[in-house]
Design a protein around this motif. Structure first.
Motif, PDB file in Angstrom:
ATOM      1  N   SER A 131       0.839  -1.196   0.000  1.00  0.00           N
ATOM      2  CA  SER A 131       0.000   0.000   0.000  1.00  0.00           C
ATOM      3  C   SER A 131       0.875   1.246   0.000  1.00  0.00           C
ATOM      4  CB  SER A 131      -0.907   0.017   1.238  1.00  0.00           C
ATOM      5  OG  SER A 131      -1.746  -1.116   1.261  1.00  0.00           O
ATOM      6  N   VAL A 132       0.324   2.333  -0.491  1.00  0.00           N
ATOM      7  CA  VAL A 132       1.015   3.627  -0.465  1.00  0.00           C
ATOM      8  C   VAL A 132       0.382   4.459   0.630  1.00  0.00           C
ATOM      9  CG1 VAL A 132       1.585   5.720  -1.745  1.00  0.00           C
ATOM     10  CG2 VAL A 132       1.514   3.513  -2.928  1.00  0.00           C
ATOM     11  N   THR A 133       1.170   4.831   1.630  1.00  0.00           N
ATOM     12  CA  THR A 133       0.651   5.613   2.757  1.00  0.00           C
ATOM     13  C   THR A 133       1.537   6.818   3.017  1.00  0.00           C
ATOM     14  OG1 THR A 133       1.908   4.312   4.379  1.00  0.00           O
ATOM     15  CG2 THR A 133      -0.323   3.554   3.850  1.00  0.00           C
ATOM     16  N   GLY A 134       0.987   7.784   3.691  1.00  0.00           N
ATOM     17  CA  GLY A 134       1.738   8.979   4.069  1.00  0.00           C
ATOM     18  C   GLY A 134       1.016   9.728   5.161  1.00  0.00           C
ATOM     19  N   ASN A 135       1.774  10.443   5.969  1.00  0.00           N
ATOM     20  CA  ASN A 135       1.193  11.226   7.054  1.00  0.00           C
ATOM     21  C   ASN A 135       1.724  12.649   7.016  1.00  0.00           C
ATOM     22  OD1 ASN A 135      -0.276   9.073   8.442  1.00  0.00           O
ATOM     23  ND2 ASN A 135       1.743   8.257   8.954  1.00  0.00           N
ATOM     24  N   SER A 136       0.873  13.570   7.394  1.00  0.00           N
ATOM     25  CA  SER A 136       1.299  14.957   7.487  1.00  0.00           C
ATOM     26  C   SER A 136       2.288  15.136   8.634  1.00  0.00           C
ATOM     27  CB  SER A 136       0.084  15.862   7.718  1.00  0.00           C
ATOM     28  OG  SER A 136       0.492  17.185   7.958  1.00  0.00           O
ATOM     29  N   LYS A 137       3.258  16.000   8.436  1.00  0.00           N
ATOM     30  CA  LYS A 137       4.217  16.287   9.494  1.00  0.00           C
ATOM     31  C   LYS A 137       3.559  17.159  10.557  1.00  0.00           C
ATOM     32  CE  LYS A 137       8.912  17.942  10.272  1.00  0.00           C
ATOM     33  NZ  LYS A 137      10.152  18.483   9.644  1.00  0.00           N
ATOM     34  N   GLY A 138       3.701  16.750  11.810  1.00  0.00           N
ATOM     35  CA  GLY A 138       3.106  17.496  12.910  1.00  0.00           C
ATOM     36  C   GLY A 138       4.143  18.233  13.722  1.00  0.00           C
ATOM     37  N   GLU A 139       3.869  18.405  15.011  1.00  0.00           N
ATOM     38  CA  GLU A 139       4.787  19.137  15.875  1.00  0.00           C
ATOM     39  C   GLU A 139       6.107  18.400  16.065  1.00  0.00           C
ATOM     40  OE1 GLU A 139       2.815  19.971  19.513  1.00  0.00           O
ATOM     41  OE2 GLU A 139       1.358  21.333  18.612  1.00  0.00           O
ATOM     42  N   SER A 140       6.068  17.077  16.031  1.00  0.00           N
ATOM     43  CA  SER A 140       7.277  16.290  16.167  1.00  0.00           C
ATOM     44  C   SER A 140       7.477  15.435  14.917  1.00  0.00           C
ATOM     45  CB  SER A 140       7.208  15.389  17.411  1.00  0.00           C
ATOM     46  OG  SER A 140       6.116  14.484  17.304  1.00  0.00           O
ATOM     47  N   THR A 141       8.718  15.122  14.634  1.00  0.00           N
ATOM     48  CA  THR A 141       9.039  14.325  13.452  1.00  0.00           C
ATOM     49  C   THR A 141       8.819  12.848  13.723  1.00  0.00           C
ATOM     50  OG1 THR A 141      10.699  15.924  12.723  1.00  0.00           O
ATOM     51  CG2 THR A 141      10.862  13.695  11.825  1.00  0.00           C
ATOM     52  N   GLU A 142       8.075  12.186  12.849  1.00  0.00           N
ATOM     53  CA  GLU A 142       7.855  10.754  12.951  1.00  0.00           C
ATOM     54  C   GLU A 142       8.211  10.107  11.618  1.00  0.00           C
ATOM     55  OE1 GLU A 142       3.979   9.726  14.244  1.00  0.00           O
ATOM     56  OE2 GLU A 142       4.063  10.912  16.084  1.00  0.00           O
ATOM     57  N   PHE A 143       9.001   9.034  11.684  1.00  0.00           N
ATOM     58  CA  PHE A 143       9.401   8.332  10.470  1.00  0.00           C
ATOM     59  C   PHE A 143       8.326   7.336  10.049  1.00  0.00           C
ATOM     60  CE2 PHE A 143      13.524   9.584  12.265  1.00  0.00           C
ATOM     61  CZ  PHE A 143      14.108  10.177  11.155  1.00  0.00           C
ATOM     62  N   SER A 144       8.084   7.271   8.766  1.00  0.00           N
ATOM     63  CA  SER A 144       7.166   6.269   8.236  1.00  0.00           C
ATOM     64  C   SER A 144       7.917   4.957   8.040  1.00  0.00           C
ATOM     65  CB  SER A 144       6.581   6.741   6.900  1.00  0.00           C
ATOM     66  OG  SER A 144       7.618   6.882   5.938  1.00  0.00           O
ATOM     67  N   SER A 145       7.188   3.901   7.735  1.00  0.00           N
ATOM     68  CA  SER A 145       7.786   2.606   7.421  1.00  0.00           C
ATOM     69  C   SER A 145       6.966   1.968   6.312  1.00  0.00           C
ATOM     70  CB  SER A 145       7.829   1.705   8.656  1.00  0.00           C
ATOM     71  OG  SER A 145       6.526   1.469   9.147  1.00  0.00           O
ATOM     72  N   GLU A 146       7.517   0.936   5.694  1.00  0.00           N
ATOM     73  CA  GLU A 146       6.830   0.265   4.599  1.00  0.00           C
ATOM     74  C   GLU A 146       6.767  -1.229   4.862  1.00  0.00           C
ATOM     75  OE1 GLU A 146       7.088   1.886   0.401  1.00  0.00           O
ATOM     76  OE2 GLU A 146       9.079   2.383   1.158  1.00  0.00           O
ATOM     77  N   GLU A 147       5.656  -1.838   4.469  1.00  0.00           N
ATOM     78  CA  GLU A 147       5.437  -3.266   4.672  1.00  0.00           C
ATOM     79  C   GLU A 147       5.103  -3.907   3.333  1.00  0.00           C
ATOM     80  OE1 GLU A 147       3.493  -4.996   8.436  1.00  0.00           O
ATOM     81  OE2 GLU A 147       1.917  -5.119   6.922  1.00  0.00           O
ATOM     82  N   ILE A 148       5.642  -5.107   3.115  1.00  0.00           N
ATOM     83  CA  ILE A 148       5.405  -5.825   1.865  1.00  0.00           C
ATOM     84  C   ILE A 148       5.176  -7.301   2.192  1.00  0.00           C
ATOM     85  CG2 ILE A 148       7.853  -6.299   1.425  1.00  0.00           C
ATOM     86  CD1 ILE A 148       7.263  -5.739  -1.570  1.00  0.00           C
TER      87      ILE A 148
END
Length: 204
Positions: A131-148
């Protein structure tokens, strides 16, 4: 005296390698995807009973499909192109309903606090697009990850009398004998050195 068993639990995973095998036992190449975070290999089995005279006459085991779910910090587009059979035109990589993912073999390592490693080899399978996912950047930085995810099947492996769907090898700290043997059985190629390895992934 029998060799002492190891009851230590693993504390990490790394060294995720794949290679296109098609209908062969020798991979076209061996490629690494760095920064493996999680991986689960499902190998279901179910007992099947035959009855007679109001009791169980026989039990046989029915094996289910072997499936893999792997999570990465990031899966580079170049690796998705190879794993999923995506097409590249003018620097653009594209996917569609007629994608034809190749058969691939996979090896990854479970690591232990004492420096030893247990390698898992999956000789023939096919990955499906994530799947293609994404999140808006908020007050703190959070890293995304990918699953296959992938499904694997039995394949002829040199030295074994029957086709196999998963192989395991364990090496103590500083040893690589069983790892090297597993690479030859799964990929038909030796473990890649730093100079030979064509690594995928991101730096940092």
């Amino acid at each position: 005296m029998a060799e002492q068993k190891n009851y230590r639990a693993s504390t990490g995973v790394n060294e995720f390698y794949y290679g296109a095998v098609g209908d062969n036992v020798i991979a076209d190449y061996v490629e690494r995807v760095k920064f493996l975070q999680t991986i689960t290999v499902e190998m279901p089995q179910e007992p099947v009973r035959a009855y007679g005279d109001n009791q169980t006459a026989e039990i046989a085991v029915s094996g289910g499909d072997v499936s893999v779910t792997a999570g990465f910090h990031k899966i580079p587009l170049e690796d998705k192109e190879k794993l999923l059979g995506w097409e590249r035109v003018d620097g653009i990589i594209a996917t569609g309903s007629n994608d034809n993912p190749p058969y691939v073999a996979v090896i990854f390592a479970k690591t232990f606090e004492d420096g030893s490693k247990e390698y898992v080899g999956l000789p023939k399978g096919m990955f499906t697009r994530p799947s293609v996912t994404g999140n808006s950047k908020g007050e703190s930085t959070e890293f995304s990850s990918e699953e296959i995810t992938a499904s694997f099947m039995d394949r002829e492996v040199e030295g074994f009398s029957k086709e196999k769907s998963a192989l395991f090898a364990y090496d103590k700290k500083g040893e690589t004998t069983n790892r090297d043997a597993l690479f030859l059985k799964i990929f038909g190629k030796p473990y890649p050195t730093d100079e030979e390895e064509n690594t995928g992934g991101v730096e940092g």
